[in-house]
Write a protein that holds these residues in place. Structure first.
Motif, mmCIF file in Angstrom:
data_model
loop_
_atom_site.group_PDB
_atom_site.id
_atom_site.type_symbol
_atom_site.label_atom_id
_atom_site.label_comp_id
_atom_site.label_asym_id
_atom_site.label_seq_id
_atom_site.Cartn_x
_atom_site.Cartn_y
_atom_site.Cartn_z
ATOM 1 N N LYS A 256 0.875 -0.989 0.036
ATOM 2 C CA LYS A 256 0.020 -0.033 -0.122
ATOM 3 C C LYS A 256 0.881 1.044 -0.032
ATOM 4 O O LYS A 256 0.616 2.167 -0.518
ATOM 5 C CB LYS A 256 -0.879 -0.055 1.257
ATOM 6 N N ALA A 257 1.916 1.426 0.915
ATOM 7 C CA ALA A 257 2.878 2.466 0.792
ATOM 8 C C ALA A 257 3.324 2.747 -0.434
ATOM 9 O O ALA A 257 3.452 3.662 -0.928
ATOM 10 C CB ALA A 257 3.905 2.148 1.945
ATOM 11 N N LEU A 258 3.844 1.477 -1.031
ATOM 12 C CA LEU A 258 4.465 1.823 -2.310
ATOM 13 C C LEU A 258 3.560 2.066 -3.493
ATOM 14 O O LEU A 258 4.115 2.977 -4.395
ATOM 15 C CB LEU A 258 5.554 0.495 -2.725
ATOM 16 N N GLY A 259 2.439 1.550 -3.320
ATOM 17 C CA GLY A 259 1.470 1.923 -4.369
ATOM 18 C C GLY A 259 0.945 3.510 -4.199
ATOM 19 O O GLY A 259 0.701 4.025 -5.282
ATOM 20 N N ASP A 260 0.674 3.889 -2.851
ATOM 21 C CA ASP A 260 0.450 5.217 -2.790
ATOM 22 C C ASP A 260 1.777 6.360 -3.119
ATOM 23 O O ASP A 260 1.553 7.553 -2.903
ATOM 24 C CB ASP A 260 -0.137 5.483 -1.389
ATOM 25 N N LYS A 261 2.903 5.472 -2.945
ATOM 26 C CA LYS A 261 4.308 6.478 -3.330
ATOM 27 C C LYS A 261 4.375 7.445 -2.031
ATOM 28 O O LYS A 261 4.655 8.657 -2.232
ATOM 29 C CB LYS A 261 4.054 7.290 -4.673
ATOM 30 N N SER A 262 4.087 6.863 -0.737
ATOM 31 C CA SER A 262 4.158 7.608 0.470
ATOM 32 C C SER A 262 5.247 7.185 0.905
ATOM 33 O O SER A 262 5.472 6.143 1.720
ATOM 34 C CB SER A 262 2.755 7.528 1.115
ATOM 35 N N TRP A 263 6.617 8.227 1.190
ATOM 36 C CA TRP A 263 7.639 7.975 1.648
ATOM 37 C C TRP A 263 7.687 8.048 3.166
ATOM 38 O O TRP A 263 8.446 7.267 3.803
ATOM 39 C CB TRP A 263 8.683 9.119 1.246
ATOM 40 N N ASP A 264 6.643 8.793 3.558
ATOM 41 C CA ASP A 264 6.808 8.761 4.931
ATOM 42 C C ASP A 264 6.017 7.532 5.896
ATOM 43 O O ASP A 264 6.769 6.992 6.699
ATOM 44 C CB ASP A 264 5.641 10.074 5.681
ATOM 45 N N ASP A 265 5.001 7.195 4.910
ATOM 46 C CA ASP A 265 4.444 5.689 5.525
ATOM 47 C C ASP A 265 5.499 4.684 5.447
ATOM 48 O O ASP A 265 5.546 3.782 6.189
ATOM 49 C CB ASP A 265 3.268 5.494 4.756
ATOM 50 N N PHE A 266 6.092 4.786 4.210
ATOM 51 C CA PHE A 266 7.104 3.572 4.030
ATOM 52 C C PHE A 266 8.331 3.665 5.082
ATOM 53 O O PHE A 266 8.732 2.634 5.491
ATOM 54 C CB PHE A 266 7.885 3.897 2.530
ATOM 55 N N VAL A 267 8.592 4.905 5.452
ATOM 56 C CA VAL A 267 9.827 4.915 6.470
ATOM 57 C C VAL A 267 9.396 4.440 7.931
ATOM 58 O O VAL A 267 10.103 3.737 8.550
ATOM 59 C CB VAL A 267 10.378 6.229 6.754
ATOM 60 N N ILE B 297 6.763 2.390 8.436
ATOM 61 C CA ILE B 297 6.389 1.041 8.436
ATOM 62 C C ILE B 297 7.918 0.171 8.342
ATOM 63 O O ILE B 297 7.750 -0.969 8.929
ATOM 64 C CB ILE B 297 5.633 0.791 7.153
ATOM 65 N N SER B 298 8.903 0.583 7.799
ATOM 66 C CA SER B 298 9.943 -0.030 7.830
ATOM 67 C C SER B 298 10.469 -0.177 9.121
ATOM 68 O O SER B 298 11.336 -1.214 9.608
ATOM 69 C CB SER B 298 11.062 0.697 6.741
ATOM 70 N N ILE B 299 10.588 1.016 9.953
ATOM 71 C CA ILE B 299 11.306 1.031 11.443
ATOM 72 C C ILE B 299 10.470 0.259 12.138
ATOM 73 O O ILE B 299 10.977 -0.739 12.774
ATOM 74 C CB ILE B 299 11.069 2.349 11.845
ATOM 75 N N ILE B 300 9.205 0.260 12.033
ATOM 76 C CA ILE B 300 8.491 -0.549 12.907
ATOM 77 C C ILE B 300 8.646 -2.129 12.521
ATOM 78 O O ILE B 300 8.668 -2.928 13.643
ATOM 79 C CB ILE B 300 6.705 -0.288 12.855
ATOM 80 N N ASN B 301 8.595 -2.549 11.345
ATOM 81 C CA ASN B 301 8.628 -3.944 11.055
ATOM 82 C C ASN B 301 10.173 -4.461 11.347
ATOM 83 O O ASN B 301 10.498 -5.617 11.491
ATOM 84 C CB ASN B 301 8.308 -4.073 9.606
ATOM 85 N N ILE B 302 11.119 -3.537 11.323
ATOM 86 C CA ILE B 302 12.545 -4.009 11.663
ATOM 87 C C ILE B 302 12.365 -4.329 13.249
ATOM 88 O O ILE B 302 12.979 -5.350 13.664
ATOM 89 C CB ILE B 302 13.517 -2.990 11.454
ATOM 90 N N LEU B 303 11.737 -3.693 14.020
ATOM 91 C CA LEU B 303 11.751 -3.880 15.436
ATOM 92 C C LEU B 303 10.870 -5.056 15.493
ATOM 93 O O LEU B 303 11.335 -5.977 16.449
ATOM 94 C CB LEU B 303 10.985 -2.464 16.089
#
Length: 668
Positions: free
Chosen positions: A77-88, A90-96
């Protein structure tokens, strides 16, 4: 004379017992459930605490697994919406989340392994308490022969059982809850067809796997039995290495060991053949589950249920729906995948619980284990030989108020009274004896009447297989009388010591060997105790053994049986005898591997310590140390009793002993 025993009196006769049937059935479930009482003995036990931690770790792991599973949909969804803030974010949360689930899974594995260790410890300690209680180990290995390889069942089979259970407990505990949750979630996302299709697939796989399990369980039990026989054959070679070397025929044992190996390998290969069907079934349904999940998701997509979604939202929905359905079939597949593990565990469970039930039966009926026709009595002159009250749980205490170690007829000894006239140690009244095994047995001793008094040593002689050692087994309470009774002076029950022809040596130090079968206490480590041990070793001509063992308290790296010669082993057994200094010593060819000059030294020491002796032997040289001789003829239980057989003067004996000691000193 040949007698016939009833089935109840012949516990070793297992021919009439049909072979047990092993399967995944109600008996297995019942036996497996009972084992949990040993795995979790108390609510406040360490085992139960580890179980609580395990359940908490499993719950946290499943929550993090769900968050990890929907991770790809969030990224779509984040990539489909091209939302950089959501991508960052989501990345941090999922790494944790990935770090957390990795730590949680490792912690859960550690707790599971700790549980396996605790389970094995609890089960084995319980078996040890039964197996080494009274004469259970003797009855199981010598009298009753319907339980094969009890040592393997306690060691290898228990280990296999807990390892298998530990490998699947996570699936057994967590899977029912995850199936319930993901069934509800799949229904909300894909309608009734989602969970229905998954359960239908699981039902088919379960029915098929159940049909394939039975031959695997039966073959697993057979394989464990063959493994025990193969291991025992190797142990036999190790325990008798020197005898085998003297015979010079290792090729025969190689042939026999290879035969056992071939039996094991054949059974093992047969087990793999029968496991092949289960393995194919599990893998087929696992891969079908992955395909079925997409078939289920396709229904709402092609029916237009998701037409109002944007491309990114549809990608997220497809990804999350696929995860939920795939995870549901994965959890259902977990139950199917443990089929092979359950089949293996069922075989071990049946073998372990068979042994448990047999030992528990012994404990319930330990006072009447042979159902023999005779009786054991305690000789009490003031009480006219009153029969023991087997329901009285009191035991005699020694001078330190400690319960004495296992003693003569300890399986029947339950009451203690004061003896006013301790002159009689042992009496046989109309005593008859035959071997307890089999339906038809030959009478070894027929209506023996004999009294053993203090300082009146008894020598038992006769041809081989005439019943000499069997008579000692009856005194010890290992064999029941066929008729008649044995009267034993209760005052000296805990002052009786047995010396078998082949002494038993436990693992441990030289000091422990000397004090066996008593545990070492504080007073046993004093300087006076050490001087006494060294003196006794010197009497037996074993002073050099201290240096070989690097002291009294050093644990040797070698096996006592491999290092000590037969003569040294018997001399060390006499050191034990002198250390315990009993009133009555019962010796079963205890000097058969010792020269006659050393034999005289050891027997003279017994006389010096005023130890009354009952000796079994073949040498005429033993007669000079005994006042009575019982000769077992070996035919129809006949026997002869001769009194006053001492024919050498005490001075001649002492001179012979002095000469023998001089010879030993010259050798040393």
């Amino acid at each position: 004379m040949t007698v016939r025993r009833t089935a109840a009196a012949a516990p070793g006769n297992a021919a009439a017992t049909p072979p047990p049937s092993y399967n995944f059935n109600w008996l297995f479930l019942k036996r497996f459930a009972r084992l949990h009482g040993l795995m979790y003995p108390r609510i406040w036990s360490v085992n139960f605490g580890l179980l609580i931690v395990f359940l908490a770790a499993c719950g946290l792991e499943q929550y993090l697994a769900y968050r990890t599973g929907i991770m790809s949909g969030q990224f779509f969804k984040a990539l489909g919406d091209k939302s950089w803030d959501d991508f960052v974010v989501i990345s941090i949360i999922n790494i944790l989340i990935v770090i957390a689930i990795s730590i949680t899974m490792s912690a859960r594995t550690l707790v599971t392994n700790s549980l396996i260790v605790c389970w094995r410890k609890g089960i084995c300690e319980y078996f040890h308490s039964l197996y080494l209680s009274g004469y259970n180990h003797y009855r199981l290995n010598v009298i009753d022969c319907d339980i094969d390889n009890p040592d393997q069942r306690i060691t290898a089979d228990v280990s296999s059982l807990v390892d298998a259970y530990g490998s699947m407990i996570n699936k057994l505990v967590v899977t029912p809850f995850t199936i319930a949750y993901y069934t509800w979630d799949a229904f909300n996302r894909a309608g009734w067809i989602g969970p229905t299709g998954m359960f239908a697939l699981f039902l088919v796989s379960t029915v098929l796997n159940k049909m394939l399990m039975r031959p695997v369980i039966t073959t697993t039990v057979l394989k464990e039995r063959k493994e025990g026989e193969f291991r025992f054959k190797h142990l036999q070679v190790r325990s008798n290495a020197e005898s085998l070397a003297f015979h010079g025929a290792p090729f025969i044992e190689q042939k026999k060991i290879d035969e056992k190996l071939h039996d094991v390998c054949k059974t093992q290969q047969n087990l793999y053949y029968k496991s092949f069907g289960i393995d194919v079934s599990v893998k087929v349904f696992a891969y079908l589950g992955a395909i079925a999940s997409y078939l289920v998701i396709a229904v709402p997509i092609f029916t237009g249920s998701y037409d109002n979604m944007s491309g990114s939202e549809l990608s997220q929905a497809i990804s999350e729906n696929a995860f939920v359905c795939i995870y549901l079939i994965s959890q259902l597949s977990n139950l199917a995948e443990i089929t092979g593990t359950v089949a293996s565990m069922a075989g071990s469970t049946h073998r372990v619980c068979e042994l448990r039930e047999k030992l528990e039966l012994y404990e319930e009926d330990k006072d009447n284990i042979y159902k023999g026709g005779g009786e054991h009595r305690l000789k009490d002159e003031s009480a006219n030989s009153v029969i023991l009250d087997v329901n009285d749980d009191t035991r005699p205490l020694d001078q330190n108020n400690h319960t004495p170690p296992e003693s003569i007829v300890d399986n029947l000894l339950k009451k203690s009274e004061t003896v006013t006239d301790p002159g009689v140690l042992l009496e046989f009244e109309e005593f008859s004896l035959s071997a307890p095994q089999g339906e038809y047995t030959t009478t070894l001793i027929h209506k023996l009447n004999l009294t053993v008094n203090i300082d009146r040593n008894l020598l038992i002689m006769g041809p081989s297989s005439s019943g000499k050692s069997s008579l000692l087994r009856a005194i010890r309470g290992l064999w029941p009388p066929l008729s008649g009774q044995i009267n034993i002076n209760r005052k000296y029950v805990d002052r009786t010591f047995f010396l078998p022809q082949r002494p038993f040596f436990t693992n441990g130090t030289l000091r422990e060997q000397v004090f066996y079968p008593r545990l070492i206490e504080g007073d046993d480590r004093t300087s006076d105790a050490e001087k006494n041990i060294l003196h006794l070793l010197s009497i037996a001509g074993l002073s050099g053994l201290v240096d070989r063992c690097c002291g009294l308290d050093n644990v040797p790296t070698w096996n006592w049986y491999d290092v000590l010669s037969p003569g040294e082993a018997q001399r060390l057994a006499f050191v034990r005898l002198f250390c315990h200094n009993p009133i009555l010593a019962i010796l079963d060819e205890a000097t058969s591997a010792i020269s006659q000059d050393v034999e005289k030294i050891l027997y003279q020491e017994c006389l010096n310590r005023k130890i009354t002796l009952i000796s079994v032997g073949h040498r005429d040289s033993l007669k000079e140390f005994h006042q009575q001789m019982l000769t077992l003829v070996g035919s129809d239980g006949e026997w002869r009793l001769q009194n006053d057989i001492v024919y050498s003067s005490r001075q001649n004996i002492q001179d012979a002993v002095y000469s023998s000691r001089q010879n030993m000193e010259d050798v040393n």
